[in-house]
Structures are given as C-alpha cells and as structure tokens.
Enzyme design. Structure first.
Site, PDB file in Angstrom:
ATOM      1  N   CYS A   1     -37.720 -17.972  47.733  1.00 21.26           N
ATOM      2  CA  CYS A   1     -38.085 -19.426  47.051  1.00 21.26           C
ATOM      3  C   CYS A   1     -37.114 -20.361  46.950  1.00 21.26           C
ATOM      4  O   CYS A   1     -36.234 -20.642  47.773  1.00 21.26           O
ATOM      5  CB  CYS A   1     -38.746 -19.057  45.777  1.00 21.26           C
ATOM      6  SG  CYS A   1     -40.060 -20.270  45.563  1.00 21.26           S
TER       7      CYS A   1
ATOM      8  N   HIS B   1     -42.955 -14.368  47.152  1.00 17.14           N
ATOM      9  CA  HIS B   1     -42.647 -13.548  45.994  1.00 17.14           C
ATOM     10  C   HIS B   1     -43.549 -12.234  46.011  1.00 17.14           C
ATOM     11  O   HIS B   1     -44.743 -12.344  46.525  1.00 17.14           O
ATOM     12  CB  HIS B   1     -43.228 -14.335  44.717  1.00 17.14           C
ATOM     13  CG  HIS B   1     -42.270 -15.430  44.298  1.00 17.14           C
ATOM     14  ND1 HIS B   1     -41.031 -15.422  43.987  1.00 17.14           N
ATOM     15  CD2 HIS B   1     -42.632 -16.775  44.428  1.00 17.14           C
ATOM     16  CE1 HIS B   1     -40.573 -16.688  43.747  1.00 17.14           C
ATOM     17  NE2 HIS B   1     -41.557 -17.360  44.151  1.00 17.14           N
TER      18      HIS B   1
END
Length: 477
Positions: free
Chosen positions: A326, A424
């Site tokens: 991310c 994630h």
C-alpha cells in the site's frame, strides 16, 4: 462498559476474551467502541472502515464486523490532526483541538449505532478509549463517561498492574471524576499480574474499601498474547522475533498503518522478523518490507531522514528483495504527488525509484474486500484495499496480483527483486505464504490464520473464566 485508567491497559483484549467467553455460553454478544484512534483498520463487507480491535472482537463473537461496532474512527495523519471516519465512511479531517468542538455532531451517529447493536444482541460489551480520568476532555466526550451517561451504562474500570501504580491509578480515578461519573463505576479489574497473585490480595481489598467498587478479578499476564493481532504501534516489539533462517526487516515509520499484514508471516517457523526503530540502520536480511502508511509523503521523508534509503540501496545491491504494501508500494515508485493536499500542504516527492510507477493521491478513497491470485504462481489470496492513491506507469504492466473481478494490481521490477501491491492480507493465505517463502528456498507452515487467532481467543476466554468473576459482572448490569 469497560473503561481504563489509561491507554494500553488491556481493554481491547479483555473485551475480546469476555466476548468469546459469553458467546461460548450461548449468548448473542456484540462489541462496541464509540470512538477509536488507530491507523490499523479493518474493512467490513459493505466497504466500511472500523478499528482492527473491533474486527477481532467480532471474530470472538462469531459474527461479521460491522461499521456500527466502531462508529467513529480517528486515523492520525500527523502529530495534531486526523481523518474522521463515521459509520465506516470518511466524514472529514480535523486538527485535534478543532475535533473537540465537532464531537457533539457525532454523538447521534454513535447512539444510533449502539441502538442497532442492542436490538440484535443479548449483551453489548462497550470499550472506552484512553483514560476515564481525562477530565480536561470531559466536555463533549463521546468515548468514555460522556457515552456512559448518554447510554445509561454501568462501568467496569480496568487498571494495569504491570505498569506500577495501579492502586493510585484506580483510586485516583474516583478522586478526579465528578460524583455523577464515578458513581457509574460498579467494579474494577486489575490486569497483567505477574508472579504470585496472593501478594496483591491486600491491594484488591484496599481499592475496594476506598472506592466502594466490587473487585471483579485479578488477571494474570496472558502468555499467548503475541498470537493476537496488535492494535497499536506500541504493541510492536522492536528487534528480532522468531528464530527462522529467513530474515525479514520492516522499518517502523511514524504513520505505519495496517501492520497486521505481517502477523501471519511472523508466525511462520522459518521466519525471523525485525521491526527497525528510528535511529537504527536496516540490518542485513533477505527481504525488506515497506508497510502501509496513513501519510505516504511524510513517512517517505522520515524514511530518508533516517538514512534508510541508503541502507535499502545497499540491500538491493547485495541481491536482497523488497516488497511494498500500500503506502510502502507507493514509496517504491518514481514519484508521489499530493496535488490536492490530502495529507497536508500540496506537495510532490521523488520516490525511491525501484518500481517504474508514479502515484497521485486522490480524494476518492478505495475501501473494499477482494479476492484474487498471486502472480505468476496463481496462488489464491484474499484481503482488502484501503487507499487514496492511483498508481500508474509501465511497471503496472507487470502486476503482482490479479483480482477475480478481472482487475490487476501492483507492480514488479524487471529483475524480480522488487514488487508492491495495494492488497492488504497478502500473507494470510497459506498458499501465498508458501509461494513467497519458496522464493527464498524455505518451506511454509500451512496454518489457517483465522483458526490460529480463534485458538488464542479460546485460550483467552478460558483464562478469563478462571480469573474474573464474570457472573458477578453480569449481575452489575
């Protein structure tokens, strides 16, 4: 409602354990935290955000996480300001002082969410935030006694004996609170006792006599604590963890987010993982992981200020691999631009330059659960996206993940040493962990991460059954 004498006294874990214990008794239990502050967020099925601790508590209850379990989530973006999430969606941004004045606007949503949970449960376990004795913040409070008064709740106060001063912190809380607040406290728990518990028998009696509160239990330190997802960066132990031959290093940046990405990886027997704190060099290792961030540009500046960019270049020249998750993925590109000033003043930074991508931070936030496969192995992966950036450039033509909805995500360098993704939960799948470890000639333990956490929750419930007067606490309601 469970409140604490301070932050990190174990409220979240005790609520999770009690939720598990009561659920095993056949009760319909729901967790609730009016206001949480954390960059370690979970994503609900409808694309909302809540604190990771409430997702763990929902798992303990055997139900899916809901935005109503944590209706106000503050996600720090700087020392003094946070993004405000209300019932799962971005509501706005405020500096700390300005936030105190908008809290009354949020109380209706908080009470609405609480009412919805009450309607579907036999009991709602409410977790406070920070310290019950923060009388300087009592006006407009929605997190502790302000909410307890608004919802007419009895309170159990938790103190942490491992920190020292637990008698003073419990008795002192009664001293500083106005009578209308401290009269709501019906009992107390002393948490994290080490050694012979009988040594604190007199202490429990003293607190009970001074306050008039019922002693609900002295809880010894829970040995399997490390198997539960940490909520705060303060719970992340520095230095090497594990004794495996595969060495993984994670630089600990101020705005680190969603660091539970690493939990299942840390549990692998062949892995040793180290969180490197500011002021330390990145040590020799096989893999460096740049984790998620709530403020990519600020953390990129911090990364360089520590000299970690120099360490990373040396690691890369030695043939070491690099993975960005991310915000860490964004940092690995050629540039990161925040033209709209989402993270502060409008700015742009040169990235670390390992991936041929550029990132533009966007006002629209992507929040969703996803499933797909890791490339090129096709190992199944599942998790979630939670980011406010768009990455583009030649590097994305070599994606790391293909989602089942047909989209691809992430990028890989031409030499295969560096990769990144917005996904994630990359390591929660046993198959994806096996694929990653195999690249280093290591074997994976094919455990189910959710079952691993449930096993620890069951052990915690047993622990609390042994050391808390749960029936007594129920009678106080």
């Amino acid at each position: 409602m469970f409140q604490g004498t301070g932050s990190n006294v174990g409220k979240s874990v005790l609520v999770a354990g009690l939720a598990r214990a009561l659920t095993r008794r056949g009760m319909k239990v729901r967790p609730f935290k009016p206001q949480n502050m954390s960059n370690n967020a979970a994503v609900t099925a409808d694309g909302g955000e809540i604190g990771r601790a409430q997702a763990l508590q929902a798992l303990a209850c055997g139900v899916a996480p809901s935005v109503h379990m944590n209706p106000v989530l503050l996600k720090p973006q700087s020392e003094h300001g946070s993004q405000i999430i209300v019932q799962g969606r971005v509501w706005g941004h405020r500096q700390a002082r300005a936030y105190q004045e908008v809290k009354p606007l949020l109380m209706p949503a908080v009470l609405e969410s609480f009412s919805l949970l009450q309607a579907e449960a036999d009991i709602v376990l409410v977790e406070g935030a920070g310290s019950a004795s923060e009388v300087n913040l009592r006006r407009n409070d929605i997190a502790n006694m302000g909410f307890a008064q608004a919802a007419d709740l009895p309170v159990i106060l938790i103190g942490d004996i491992d920190r020292g001063g637990v008698i003073a912190s419990l008795v002192g809380t009664q001293t500083v609170l106005p009578a209308s607040d401290h009269e709501r406290i019906k009992g107390f728990i002393v948490n994290r006792m080490r050694g012979d518990p009988s040594l604190f028998d007199d202490g429990m009696r003293f607190i009970a006599e001074r306050t008039g509160w019922a002693p609900c239990g002295l809880v010894p330190f829970f040995g399997r604590m490390k198997e539960l997802p940490p909520e705060d960066t303060g719970d992340l132990a520095a230095g090497w963890q594990g004794s495996g031959a595969l060495r993984i290093v994670v630089p600990l940046m101020p705005m680190i987010a969603n660091f539970d990405d690493l939990d299942s990886l840390r549990a692998e027997p062949e892995v040793s993982l180290a969180f490197v704190t500011p002021g330390e060099a990145l040590p020799p290792c096989d893999l460096v992981i740049l984790p998620g961030s709530k403020a990519t540009i600020a953390d990129l500046d911090f990364f360089r200020a520590q000299g970690w960019d120099v360490d990373l270049r040396a690691h890369y020249r030695r043939g070491g691999r690099i993975l960005g998750l991310c915000g860490g993925y964004q940092m690995l590109g050629r540039s990161v631009a925040d033209s709209g000033g989402l993270e502060g003043a409008p700015s742009q930074r040169t990235g670390l330059g390992y991936l041929d991508i550029e990132t533009e931070l966007m006002p629209t936030k992507v929040v969703r659960q996803i499933e797909g496969s890791l490339l090129p192995s096709e190992a199944p992966v599942s998790g979630y996206e939670i980011h406010a950036g768009l990455s583009f450039g030649p590097g994305v033509t070599r994606p790391l993940v293909r989602f089942f909805d047909g989209r691809s995500d992430g990028a890989q360098s031409e030499d295969g040493q560096v990769c990144g993704t917005y996904l994630h939960g990359l390591f929660d799948s046993a198959a994806s962990r096996e694929t990653v470890l195999a690249q280093f000639g290591r074997t994976s333990d094919p455990f189910d991460n959710t079952q691993r956490i449930l096993s620890a929750l069951d052990a915690l419930a047993d622990h609390l059954d042994d050391h808390l007067s749960i029936d007594q606490m129920l009678s106080l309601c």
